[in-house]
Design a protein around this motif. Structure first.
Motif, PDB file in Angstrom:
ATOM      1  N   ASP A 295      19.200  37.491 -78.398  1.00 50.85           N
ATOM      2  CA  ASP A 295      20.066  36.743 -79.309  1.00 50.85           C
ATOM      3  C   ASP A 295      19.262  35.989 -80.366  1.00 50.85           C
ATOM      4  N   LYS A 296      18.015  35.666 -80.047  1.00 53.03           N
ATOM      5  CA  LYS A 296      17.132  34.978 -81.013  1.00 53.03           C
ATOM      6  C   LYS A 296      16.180  35.959 -81.691  1.00 53.03           C
ATOM      7  N   LEU A 297      16.535  37.254 -81.628  1.00 48.28           N
ATOM      8  CA  LEU A 297      15.829  38.327 -82.337  1.00 48.28           C
ATOM      9  C   LEU A 297      14.383  38.532 -81.893  1.00 48.28           C
ATOM     10  N   ALA A 298      14.139  38.379 -80.597  1.00 45.90           N
ATOM     11  CA  ALA A 298      12.814  38.679 -80.046  1.00 45.90           C
ATOM     12  C   ALA A 298      12.526  40.171 -80.195  1.00 45.90           C
ATOM     13  N   HIS A 299      11.262  40.507 -80.198  1.00 48.16           N
ATOM     14  CA  HIS A 299      10.829  41.902 -80.292  1.00 48.16           C
ATOM     15  C   HIS A 299      10.380  42.399 -78.918  1.00 48.16           C
TER      16      HIS A 299
ATOM     17  N   SER B 121       6.454  35.046 -85.629  1.00 49.05           N
ATOM     18  CA  SER B 121       6.036  33.731 -86.125  1.00 49.05           C
ATOM     19  C   SER B 121       6.069  32.707 -84.988  1.00 49.05           C
ATOM     20  N   ASP B 122       5.252  31.671 -85.137  1.00 49.60           N
ATOM     21  CA  ASP B 122       5.208  30.598 -84.139  1.00 49.60           C
ATOM     22  C   ASP B 122       6.575  29.936 -84.005  1.00 49.60           C
ATOM     23  N   ARG B 123       7.217  29.721 -85.137  1.00 51.68           N
ATOM     24  CA  ARG B 123       8.533  29.074 -85.133  1.00 51.68           C
ATOM     25  C   ARG B 123       9.550  29.892 -84.342  1.00 51.68           C
ATOM     26  N   GLN B 124       9.512  31.206 -84.515  1.00 48.00           N
ATOM     27  CA  GLN B 124      10.464  32.050 -83.785  1.00 48.00           C
ATOM     28  C   GLN B 124      10.126  32.091 -82.295  1.00 48.00           C
ATOM     29  N   VAL B 125       8.837  32.084 -81.949  1.00 49.80           N
ATOM     30  CA  VAL B 125       8.449  32.017 -80.533  1.00 49.80           C
ATOM     31  C   VAL B 125       9.084  30.782 -79.901  1.00 49.80           C
TER      32      VAL B 125
ATOM     33  N   ASP C 140      10.922  32.216 -59.280  1.00 47.25           N
ATOM     34  CA  ASP C 140      11.428  33.575 -59.037  1.00 47.25           C
ATOM     35  C   ASP C 140      11.024  34.543 -60.152  1.00 47.25           C
ATOM     36  N   ILE C 141      10.942  34.018 -61.364  1.00 46.12           N
ATOM     37  CA  ILE C 141      10.516  34.831 -62.516  1.00 46.12           C
ATOM     38  C   ILE C 141       9.542  34.020 -63.365  1.00 46.12           C
ATOM     39  N   VAL C 142       8.742  34.735 -64.143  1.00 49.93           N
ATOM     40  CA  VAL C 142       7.873  34.107 -65.127  1.00 49.93           C
ATOM     41  C   VAL C 142       8.176  34.781 -66.467  1.00 49.93           C
ATOM     42  N   VAL C 143       8.428  33.959 -67.481  1.00 52.72           N
ATOM     43  CA  VAL C 143       8.752  34.453 -68.818  1.00 52.72           C
ATOM     44  C   VAL C 143       7.546  34.220 -69.725  1.00 52.72           C
ATOM     45  N   HIS C 144       7.133  35.268 -70.418  1.00 48.10           N
ATOM     46  CA  HIS C 144       6.052  35.169 -71.399  1.00 48.10           C
ATOM     47  C   HIS C 144       6.641  35.470 -72.770  1.00 48.10           C
ATOM     48  N   VAL C 145       6.593  34.508 -73.675  1.00 48.43           N
ATOM     49  CA  VAL C 145       7.012  34.757 -75.058  1.00 48.43           C
ATOM     50  C   VAL C 145       5.764  34.582 -75.900  1.00 48.43           C
ATOM     51  N   GLN C 146       5.366  35.653 -76.565  1.00 49.40           N
ATOM     52  CA  GLN C 146       4.112  35.656 -77.302  1.00 49.40           C
ATOM     53  C   GLN C 146       4.333  35.918 -78.785  1.00 49.40           C
ATOM     54  N   HIS C 147       3.440  35.360 -79.585  1.00 52.87           N
ATOM     55  CA  HIS C 147       3.362  35.751 -80.993  1.00 52.87           C
ATOM     56  C   HIS C 147       2.956  37.222 -80.971  1.00 52.87           C
ATOM     57  N   SER C 148       3.438  37.999 -81.910  1.00 51.91           N
ATOM     58  CA  SER C 148       3.169  39.442 -81.932  1.00 51.91           C
ATOM     59  C   SER C 148       1.678  39.768 -81.867  1.00 51.91           C
TER      60      SER C 148
END
Length: 147
Positions: free
Chosen positions: A20-24, A48-52, A89-97
């Protein structure tokens, strides 16, 4: 051992929030057979950092609001280049491209079963490559599409 129903519920909600936040390139792996500390990993990236930061905030908000889940640990906030949310239970990784390409976490977990995700999340596959191609074209011409 396989990911629990709770893990799958968390992964599905987090993946939808990221989409929904347009992650890749959103992908999730069942790591329960190889790691004792968690059941599943969710990987997502943004250009972008802001989108992360926006993606991370949305995931946190949705998991809290919809499932009553709070991360026990959040790392990487300041730079917003790679943010890790640990829900046990889960680990989420959101990275800059750029970090996503450099660290290539998919290579580490490629032997683990991939978890099914919502269609919106599946549709993000290949978005980082598309974005990089468009960015390269803009860099060459010095400006974006002027149509």
């Amino acid at each position: 051992m396989t990911a629990t129903d709770r893990s799958l519920e968390l992964i599905t909600t987090a993946a939808q929030a990221a989409a929904d936040k347009l992650a890749h390139d959103i992908i999730a792996y069942d790591v329960s057979d190889v790691l004792s500390i968690t059941d599943a990993f969710l990987l997502a990236s943004a250009p972008s950092d802001r989108q992360v930061k926006s993606i991370v905030d949305e995931i946190e908000e949705r998991l809290l609001k919809e499932l009553g889940a709070k991360p026990v640990r959040r790392e990487g906030d300041r730079e917003a280049r790679w943010v890790l949310l640990d829900y046990v239970d889960i680990v989420v990784h959101v990275q800059h491209s750029e970090e996503r390409v450099f660290y290539a976490l998919e290579r580490l977990w490629k032997d683990c079963p991939e978890l099914d995700l919502p269609d919106d999340a599946k549709a993000t596959r290949g978005r980082a490559a598309e974005h990089a191609k468009l960015q390269a074209e803009e860099d060459i011409t010095g400006f974006g599409d002027l149509r």
